[in-house]
Design a protein around this motif. Structure first.
Motif: not given
Length: 182
Positions: A119-120, A42-43, A125-126, A95-98
């Motif tokens: 890097d960003r 679910y990327p 937190g990706a 909403g990138v974290k995790g």
């Protein structure tokens, strides 16, 4: 005001690198590989504007699994034909974290833009980072990043079409062309 005649001259003074059918076949193959690897994740899929707009529009309908979609805008070129520093016009969403993140871009050239994006995203937190590019330039020197999914590998020439532009021209071509050498 853009110079219409200059745009036509630019097209006439170019070579075809990959025809529309070859591009379509590459996108189909690339989508199948992405689906095989990321269908259970679910990327969050991020298109790099503006070059990836055509590629994203081709590949997204082929991905038969749930995903979230957004975009970022990081560029080194603008209307130039030589790269410069990274400019963030639209930063990654919050909403990138995790999340497992798949970045779609038109081209992997020397890799500096994709490294900055990776890097960003990891800094934000990706959980994982993957990238898919329509084309990768074959260069004699190593790149700081390797694409996880590549549609076509092309010679080291300045290319346009399929979302990539040349001096602002011809992003809309269904084929990939290169400026004539010499």
């Amino acid at each position: 005001m853009p110079d219409l005649q200059a745009a036509w001259r630019f097209l006439q003074d170019s070579d075809r690198v990959a025809g529309a059918d070859e591009v379509r076949a590459a996108v189909l193959d690339l989508a199948a590989r992405i689906e095989q690897r990321l269908s259970g994740a679910y990327p969050l899929v991020l298109a790099v504007m503006g070059g990836a707009v055509v590629f994203a529009g081709q590949v997204l309908p082929l991905l038969r699994f749930p995903l979230d979609f957004d975009y970022i805008h990081a560029s080194r070129y603008g209307a130039a034909t030589q790269g410069g520093g990274i400019r963030w016009r639209v930063s990654p969403p919050e909403g990138v974290k995790g999340r497992s993140v798949l970045v779609l871009d038109d081209i992997l050239d020397h890799g500096e833009t994709m490294v900055a994006i990776r890097d960003r995203l990891l800094e934000l937190g990706a959980a994982t980072f993957h990238c898919a590019v329509l084309v990768e330039k074959i260069l004699p020197q190593p790149k700081p990043i390797a694409a996880d999914f590549v549609g076509l590998r092309i010679p080291d020439r300045f290319v346009f079409g399929c979302g990539m532009d040349a001096k602002g021209f011809w992003r809309n071509l269904p084929e990939i062309r290169a400026m004539k050498e010499g």
